[in-house]
Design a protein around this motif. Structure first.
Motif, PDB file in Angstrom:
ATOM      1  N   CYS A 198       0.837  -1.195   0.000  1.00 56.31           N
ATOM      2  CA  CYS A 198       0.000   0.000   0.000  1.00 56.31           C
ATOM      3  C   CYS A 198       0.872   1.244   0.000  1.00 56.31           C
ATOM      4  O   CYS A 198       1.929   1.283   0.635  1.00 56.31           O
ATOM      5  CB  CYS A 198      -0.939   0.011   1.205  1.00 56.31           C
ATOM      6  SG  CYS A 198      -2.433  -0.974   0.927  1.00 56.31           S
ATOM      7  N   TYR A 200       0.763   5.026   1.068  1.00 56.90           N
ATOM      8  CA  TYR A 200       0.053   5.955   1.933  1.00 56.90           C
ATOM      9  C   TYR A 200       0.481   7.386   1.590  1.00 56.90           C
ATOM     10  O   TYR A 200       1.657   7.728   1.713  1.00 56.90           O
ATOM     11  CB  TYR A 200       0.344   5.653   3.398  1.00 56.90           C
ATOM     12  CG  TYR A 200      -0.083   4.258   3.821  1.00 56.90           C
ATOM     13  CD1 TYR A 200      -1.347   4.019   4.344  1.00 56.90           C
ATOM     14  CD2 TYR A 200       0.781   3.171   3.667  1.00 56.90           C
ATOM     15  CE1 TYR A 200      -1.743   2.740   4.719  1.00 56.90           C
ATOM     16  CE2 TYR A 200       0.394   1.889   4.034  1.00 56.90           C
ATOM     17  CZ  TYR A 200      -0.871   1.680   4.561  1.00 56.90           C
ATOM     18  OH  TYR A 200      -1.261   0.402   4.919  1.00 56.90           O
ATOM     19  N   ARG A 207      -4.775   6.293   0.769  1.00 59.34           N
ATOM     20  CA  ARG A 207      -3.898   5.185   0.435  1.00 59.34           C
ATOM     21  C   ARG A 207      -4.392   4.513  -0.838  1.00 59.34           C
ATOM     22  O   ARG A 207      -5.574   4.594  -1.187  1.00 59.34           O
ATOM     23  CB  ARG A 207      -3.800   4.184   1.572  1.00 59.34           C
ATOM     24  CG  ARG A 207      -4.814   3.086   1.537  1.00 59.34           C
ATOM     25  CD  ARG A 207      -4.593   2.016   2.575  1.00 59.34           C
ATOM     26  NE  ARG A 207      -5.517   0.916   2.319  1.00 59.34           N
ATOM     27  CZ  ARG A 207      -5.684  -0.119   3.115  1.00 59.34           C
ATOM     28  NH1 ARG A 207      -5.012  -0.205   4.238  1.00 59.34           N
ATOM     29  NH2 ARG A 207      -6.538  -1.077   2.804  1.00 59.34           N
ATOM     30  N   THR A 209      -3.520   0.748  -3.308  1.00 59.21           N
ATOM     31  CA  THR A 209      -2.834  -0.537  -3.385  1.00 59.21           C
ATOM     32  C   THR A 209      -1.977  -0.579  -4.636  1.00 59.21           C
ATOM     33  O   THR A 209      -2.396  -0.151  -5.712  1.00 59.21           O
ATOM     34  CB  THR A 209      -3.850  -1.685  -3.398  1.00 59.21           C
ATOM     35  OG1 THR A 209      -4.688  -1.576  -2.239  1.00 59.21           O
ATOM     36  CG2 THR A 209      -3.144  -3.028  -3.374  1.00 59.21           C
ATOM     37  N   CYS A 235      -0.298  -3.489   3.634  1.00 63.57           N
ATOM     38  CA  CYS A 235      -1.687  -3.014   3.648  1.00 63.57           C
ATOM     39  C   CYS A 235      -2.338  -3.449   4.962  1.00 63.57           C
ATOM     40  O   CYS A 235      -2.533  -4.639   5.212  1.00 63.57           O
ATOM     41  CB  CYS A 235      -2.452  -3.572   2.454  1.00 63.57           C
ATOM     42  SG  CYS A 235      -1.817  -2.970   0.865  1.00 63.57           S
TER      43      CYS A 235
END
Length: 237
Positions: A198, A200, A207, A209, A235
């Motif tokens: 992930c 951020y 966030r 993926t 994640c």
């Protein structure tokens, strides 16, 4: 001066100022941090110091000391912005990625709410203070001093992941892309395992993926000092 401070038996943080990059390889024998370029009294100075520091990462870290690309610019003593608020955020992001001393040159009694928000972002400060102490490096792009380019910088972190800064100093908003090769150079082990991580966004608190075999894009990074700063990691809900 070093010897005189050592002779006191007290703990000091000795910060050197010689306005020159030759301090980097010599600094660890002289003090704890060292200026590596000119005073950054304006936007040109900020960019010049970043470009100088791009070649000096080997000379910084725990047990060594810290390259100092000068002060963080906010309002002057009369409340006038020396660079834009967006550029102050760009600079703060880069000083975090470069593991640079966070010393504010500004009147904190007369500071905009935007700049206060910038300088008190704990997640960005945590990038600067990460215990691995690695100075970030330029992964993609050329000298920022041209004011017509984008950059990607990355800083390894103690959890095995990284922070990535997407920069735009050109005249127009633009997408900045870290492709699979770029991601692999930043997180080689995770990329080899084809991990999904992930990203951020530390300024917008969002966030996304990311499959490391694909790409990470910062969309429409604003011009003239725009930045998107991601921290890559597992994640976690």
């Amino acid at each position: 001066m070093r010897d005189a401070l050592d002779a006191t038996g007290r703990a000091f943080f000795f910060s050197l100022c010689g306005w020159n990059d030759w301090y980097a390889p010599e600094g660890k024998d002289l003090g704890n941090a060292w200026r590596i370029g000119p005073d950054d009294t304006n936007w040109d100075g900020v960019l010049k110091n970043i470009d100088i520091n791009a070649n000096l990462s080997a000379y910084a870290g725990p047990g060594i000391g810290w390259n100092d690309p000068c002060l963080l610019l906010a309002e002057d003593e009369t409340g006038v912005q020396r660079i834009t608020e967006a550029q102050s955020r760009f600079q703060f992001s880069m000083w975090a990625v470069m593991a640079s001393p966070l010393l504010i040159s500004g009147d904190i009694r007369n500071m905009s709410s935007r700049n206060v928000e910038t300088y008190t972002n704990r997640k960005v400060i945590a990038i600067n203070q990460d215990s691995l102490g690695k100075q970030g490096t330029r992964i993609v792009g050329s000298d920022l001093s041209s004011k017509n380019t984008t950059n990607i910088w990355a800083k390894p972190l103690s959890d095995g992941f990284a922070a990535i800064a997407f920069l735009n100093v050109g005249p127009n908003a633009t997408d900045v892309k870290c492709d699979a090769d770029c991601l692999s150079s930043i997180l080689p082990e995770q990329s080899k395992e084809k991990m999904v991580v992930c990203a951020y966004d530390l300024w917008n608190d969002t966030r996304e993926t990311v499959a490391l075999v694909y790409q990470l894009i910062a969309y429409q990074v604003p011009p003239n000092g725009g930045v998107t700063l991601f921290r890559l990691g597992p994640c976690v809900e």
